[in-house]
Write a protein that holds these residues in place. Structure first.
Motif, PDB file in Angstrom:
ATOM      1  N   UNK A 261      18.636 -19.230  10.131  1.00  0.00           N
ATOM      2  CA  UNK A 261      17.559 -19.543  11.062  1.00  0.00           C
ATOM      3  C   UNK A 261      17.781 -20.865  11.766  1.00  0.00           C
ATOM      4  N   UNK A 262      18.133 -21.898  10.999  1.00  0.00           N
ATOM      5  CA  UNK A 262      18.351 -23.224  11.581  1.00  0.00           C
ATOM      6  C   UNK A 262      19.584 -23.233  12.472  1.00  0.00           C
ATOM      7  N   UNK A 263      20.640 -22.548  12.028  1.00  0.00           N
ATOM      8  CA  UNK A 263      21.862 -22.492  12.829  1.00  0.00           C
ATOM      9  C   UNK A 263      21.628 -21.815  14.175  1.00  0.00           C
ATOM     10  N   UNK A 264      20.863 -20.742  14.172  1.00  0.00           N
ATOM     11  CA  UNK A 264      20.556 -20.045  15.423  1.00  0.00           C
ATOM     12  C   UNK A 264      19.718 -20.922  16.343  1.00  0.00           C
ATOM     13  N   UNK A 265      18.768 -21.637  15.765  1.00  0.00           N
ATOM     14  CA  UNK A 265      17.932 -22.544  16.553  1.00  0.00           C
ATOM     15  C   UNK A 265      18.796 -23.607  17.247  1.00  0.00           C
ATOM     16  N   UNK A 266      19.708 -24.208  16.508  1.00  0.00           N
ATOM     17  CA  UNK A 266      20.574 -25.239  17.087  1.00  0.00           C
ATOM     18  C   UNK A 266      21.499 -24.654  18.150  1.00  0.00           C
ATOM     19  N   UNK A 267      22.005 -23.437  17.902  1.00  0.00           N
ATOM     20  CA  UNK A 267      22.911 -22.804  18.856  1.00  0.00           C
ATOM     21  C   UNK A 267      22.196 -22.491  20.176  1.00  0.00           C
ATOM     22  N   UNK A 268      20.967 -22.024  20.090  1.00  0.00           N
ATOM     23  CA  UNK A 268      20.208 -21.711  21.309  1.00  0.00           C
ATOM     24  C   UNK A 268      19.917 -22.980  22.094  1.00  0.00           C
ATOM     25  N   UNK A 269      19.551 -24.035  21.392  1.00  0.00           N
ATOM     26  CA  UNK A 269      19.293 -25.310  22.080  1.00  0.00           C
ATOM     27  C   UNK A 269      20.571 -25.813  22.762  1.00  0.00           C
ATOM     28  N   UNK A 270      21.692 -25.749  22.034  1.00  0.00           N
ATOM     29  CA  UNK A 270      22.953 -26.253  22.590  1.00  0.00           C
ATOM     30  C   UNK A 270      23.421 -25.430  23.786  1.00  0.00           C
ATOM     31  N   UNK A 271      23.122 -24.153  23.793  1.00  0.00           N
ATOM     32  CA  UNK A 271      23.552 -23.278  24.888  1.00  0.00           C
ATOM     33  C   UNK A 271      22.792 -23.539  26.175  1.00  0.00           C
ATOM     34  N   UNK A 272      21.603 -24.133  26.062  1.00  0.00           N
ATOM     35  CA  UNK A 272      20.783 -24.371  27.236  1.00  0.00           C
ATOM     36  C   UNK A 272      19.936 -23.191  27.647  1.00  0.00           C
ATOM     37  N   UNK A 273      20.029 -22.094  26.909  1.00  0.00           N
ATOM     38  CA  UNK A 273      19.223 -20.916  27.242  1.00  0.00           C
ATOM     39  C   UNK A 273      17.744 -21.222  27.067  1.00  0.00           C
ATOM     40  N   UNK A 274      17.415 -21.925  25.982  1.00  0.00           N
ATOM     41  CA  UNK A 274      16.034 -22.334  25.738  1.00  0.00           C
ATOM     42  C   UNK A 274      16.083 -23.686  25.034  1.00  0.00           C
ATOM     43  N   UNK A 275      15.555 -24.695  25.695  1.00  0.00           N
ATOM     44  CA  UNK A 275      15.622 -26.049  25.141  1.00  0.00           C
ATOM     45  C   UNK A 275      14.778 -26.208  23.889  1.00  0.00           C
ATOM     46  N   UNK A 276      13.894 -25.258  23.631  1.00  0.00           N
ATOM     47  CA  UNK A 276      13.073 -25.296  22.415  1.00  0.00           C
ATOM     48  C   UNK A 276      13.671 -24.433  21.304  1.00  0.00           C
ATOM     49  N   UNK A 277      14.890 -23.949  21.511  1.00  0.00           N
ATOM     50  CA  UNK A 277      15.583 -23.179  20.469  1.00  0.00           C
ATOM     51  C   UNK A 277      14.876 -21.891  20.141  1.00  0.00           C
ATOM     52  N   UNK A 278      14.544 -21.722  18.858  1.00  0.00           N
ATOM     53  CA  UNK A 278      13.820 -20.522  18.407  1.00  0.00           C
ATOM     54  C   UNK A 278      12.494 -20.920  17.759  1.00  0.00           C
ATOM     55  N   UNK A 279      11.968 -22.064  18.167  1.00  0.00           N
ATOM     56  CA  UNK A 279      10.765 -22.592  17.519  1.00  0.00           C
ATOM     57  C   UNK A 279       9.503 -21.860  17.962  1.00  0.00           C
ATOM     58  N   UNK A 280       8.498 -21.932  17.122  1.00  0.00           N
ATOM     59  CA  UNK A 280       7.141 -21.552  17.498  1.00  0.00           C
ATOM     60  C   UNK A 280       6.380 -22.862  17.663  1.00  0.00           C
ATOM     61  N   UNK A 281       6.184 -23.270  18.916  1.00  0.00           N
ATOM     62  CA  UNK A 281       5.607 -24.586  19.173  1.00  0.00           C
ATOM     63  C   UNK A 281       4.119 -24.664  18.837  1.00  0.00           C
ATOM     64  N   UNK A 282       3.467 -23.517  18.735  1.00  0.00           N
ATOM     65  CA  UNK A 282       2.027 -23.570  18.434  1.00  0.00           C
ATOM     66  C   UNK A 282       1.633 -22.453  17.470  1.00  0.00           C
ATOM     67  N   UNK A 283       2.096 -22.523  16.212  1.00  0.00           N
ATOM     68  CA  UNK A 283       1.751 -21.485  15.233  1.00  0.00           C
ATOM     69  C   UNK A 283       0.257 -21.433  14.930  1.00  0.00           C
ATOM     70  N   UNK A 284      -0.461 -22.523  15.155  1.00  0.00           N
ATOM     71  CA  UNK A 284      -1.897 -22.549  14.850  1.00  0.00           C
ATOM     72  C   UNK A 284      -2.690 -21.581  15.718  1.00  0.00           C
ATOM     73  N   UNK A 285      -2.133 -21.182  16.870  1.00  0.00           N
ATOM     74  CA  UNK A 285      -2.851 -20.263  17.754  1.00  0.00           C
ATOM     75  C   UNK A 285      -3.180 -18.950  17.053  1.00  0.00           C
ATOM     76  N   UNK A 286      -2.276 -18.476  16.226  1.00  0.00           N
ATOM     77  CA  UNK A 286      -2.512 -17.222  15.496  1.00  0.00           C
ATOM     78  C   UNK A 286      -3.744 -17.344  14.596  1.00  0.00           C
ATOM     79  N   UNK A 287      -3.982 -18.525  14.046  1.00  0.00           N
ATOM     80  CA  UNK A 287      -5.138 -18.736  13.176  1.00  0.00           C
ATOM     81  C   UNK A 287      -6.403 -18.969  13.997  1.00  0.00           C
ATOM     82  N   UNK A 288      -6.262 -19.693  15.103  1.00  0.00           N
ATOM     83  CA  UNK A 288      -7.416 -19.893  15.984  1.00  0.00           C
ATOM     84  C   UNK A 288      -7.960 -18.539  16.432  1.00  0.00           C
ATOM     85  N   UNK A 289      -7.065 -17.678  16.823  1.00  0.00           N
ATOM     86  CA  UNK A 289      -7.462 -16.351  17.278  1.00  0.00           C
ATOM     87  C   UNK A 289      -7.844 -15.447  16.122  1.00  0.00           C
TER      88      UNK A 289
END
Length: 493
Positions: A261-289
């Protein structure tokens, strides 16, 4: 006169059967009766090469659904598809939009879809891939179950999963659920199926790799991970002789899972495809909803959209939540939480009914003209059969758990179902989200059928737990190695 009486009797029989069908096909009794009839037949007749026939049946039923049903691309499915098309053409602008920056965990599936479309740039390509992965999931479930129950029980449960309307029709949707579930079930198969016994300790890191891939396709790996940790605890308590192997194996599984999981996140960030990698920037939304009493814990009304826009306005320029987001989030949750014990009960029961009791066929039938008599009747009958088959499976799974003490391996499907049940009490729900635990419900169904065979049909020649069973499709199952130390007896599964 006898000829006339004979034809009149046949006409009456046909008319009565039509009348009965018009009633029973609209009820859930039909599904339960079908399961029991198939089970009785399989108890008396041993099909050869069942794994092969099951795979063929799964592919054919799903292929037929893909060819007949053509739901339009919509919602997140359309956005993911467009992003994959953008990657193919070298346009990454969609990946810089708020959706993919906040929910960056969608990136691995977009890359997977782009890889498929690179071979054949048509939505049908993804649908055919879905057919294969969906079929493979059912076959893996059968291969897991066959080691622990009578052949007829495993075969009936897998055939029920094979024709379950939700499983059959979901491949027509370009969802990330199908490929994800395949790898998550593959992880379970690697750990507890006798098919993989020769892998020995390597089962664990391979299972960790498979679960990590499944989680990258759709972030539901936590459900499987929690179930596996509980399974390991039960394994340690019931089989202390395996303590070192299980502890070392689970450590390897977790290391591989998080490293991938961590390796894929770093690879995506390094590739420039998504600067946020594979993160979920707002997991709390699932609980709010998921804890919004007014919305029933689901994304269902305009007030939810308004709430999301309010929260989004507090994000920074890189679409990451800020301190202001946290303050507003707490305020919204206080306003929307149930306010009394009665409301909490009503809310939770409503979520349970919506997730588990509602048909998830909406996504594949919403485009159909249900005002047409034939189409409307077919949709209604399919939904009735879908719900009837699921509740039959759940009832038999509960029966199989209640009537007999189970080993840790046998309990693993139930651990997955319960982990999902608990998690979805807290987060957003849709009937479609039950896809993951439902395959494990059908696995649990096999234990209920096995009990019925034991109770009413007697022990067959090749019952579960035999040391060297000859499987119905002609394959030899490798038996667990016996503990030959003096004074020790091998535990039965």
């Amino acid at each position: 006169m006898q000829t006339a009486e004979k034809w009149l009797s046949r006409c009456f029989l046909a008319a009565f059967l039509i009348a009965a069908a018009s009633l029973l096909l609209r009820s859930r009794v039909c599904a339960a009766a079908s399961v029991l009839c198939i089970f009785i037949v399989l108890l008396k007749h041993r099909p050869k090469h069942f794994t092969l026939w099951l795979a063929a049946a799964c592919v054919l039923t799903r292929l037929l659904a893909v060819l007949v049903l053509s739901p339009p691309l919509s919602s997140d499915f359309l956005l993911l598809h467009n992003a994959a098309q953008g990657i193919l053409s070298g346009d990454l602008s969609l990946m810089s939009r708020e959706y993919f920056l906040i929910w960056a965990y969608q990136t691995p599936f977009v890359l997977f879809e782009a890889a498929v479309l690179a071979v054949w740039n048509d939505p049908m390509a993804m649908k055919l891939v879905n057919v294969l992965f969906s079929s493979g999931t059912v076959v893996l479930a059968y291969r897991i179950l066959r080691a622990y129950v009578r052949p007829a029980a495993a075969e009936t449960a897998s055939l029920a999963a094979c024709v379950f309307p939700f499983f059959v029709t979901l491949p027509t949707i370009l969802t990330n659920q199908i490929v994800s579930l395949f790898f998550l079930v593959l992880a379970v198969w690697l750990l507890i199926s006798p098919d993989t016994e020769r892998l020995r300790i390597w089962r664990f890191p391979l299972a960790g790799l498979s679960a990590a891939v499944g989680n990258l396709m759709r972030p539901e790996g936590l459900i499987i991970l929690v179930a596996l940790l509980v399974w390991a605890l039960f394994k340690l308590l019931s089989e202390p002789a395996l303590r070192k192997r299980v502890l070392a194996g689970m450590l390897a599984l977790l290391l591989v899972y998080f490293a991938v999981g961590k390796g894929t996140d770093l690879a995506v960030r390094a590739s420039g495809i998504n600067l946020h990698g594979t993160a979920n920037e707002y997991p709390a939304w699932k609980f709010v909803l998921g804890l919004d009493y007014n919305a029933g814990g689901a994304y269902m009304n305009s007030s939810v959209t308004t709430m999301w826009k309010q929260l989004l306005a507090t994000f920074d320029e890189e679409y990451r939540p800020t301190a202001a987001t946290s303050v507003l989030q707490k305020q919204l949750m206080r306003e929307n939480l149930p306010r009394s014990a009665a409301q909490w009960c009503d809310f939770m029961l409503g979520k349970i009914d919506f997730l588990w009791g509602s048909s998830a066929l909406y996504w594949v039938t919403q485009h159909l003209d249900k005002t047409s008599f034939v189409t409307g009747e077919l949709v209604e009958l399919t939904e009735a059969f879908d719900r009837g088959l699921f509740f039959t499976a759940f009832t038999l799974a509960a029966l199989g758990l209640a009537v007999k003490k189970r080993s840790a391996d046998e309990l693993l499907p139930f651990f997955v179902v319960f982990a999902a049940f608990f998690v979805f009490l807290l987060i957003e729900v849709q009937p479609r989200y039950a896809y993951l635990p439902q395959i494990f419900v059908f696995m649990g169904m096999g234990f209920g059928l096995d009990f019925l065979a034991e109770k009413f049909g007697g022990a067959p020649e090749n019952s579960a737990g035999a040391d060297t069973p000859q499987l119905p499709d002609g394959d030899m199952q490798t038996p667990p190695k016996k503990d030959v130390r003096p004074g020790k007896r091998r535990r039965r599964a």
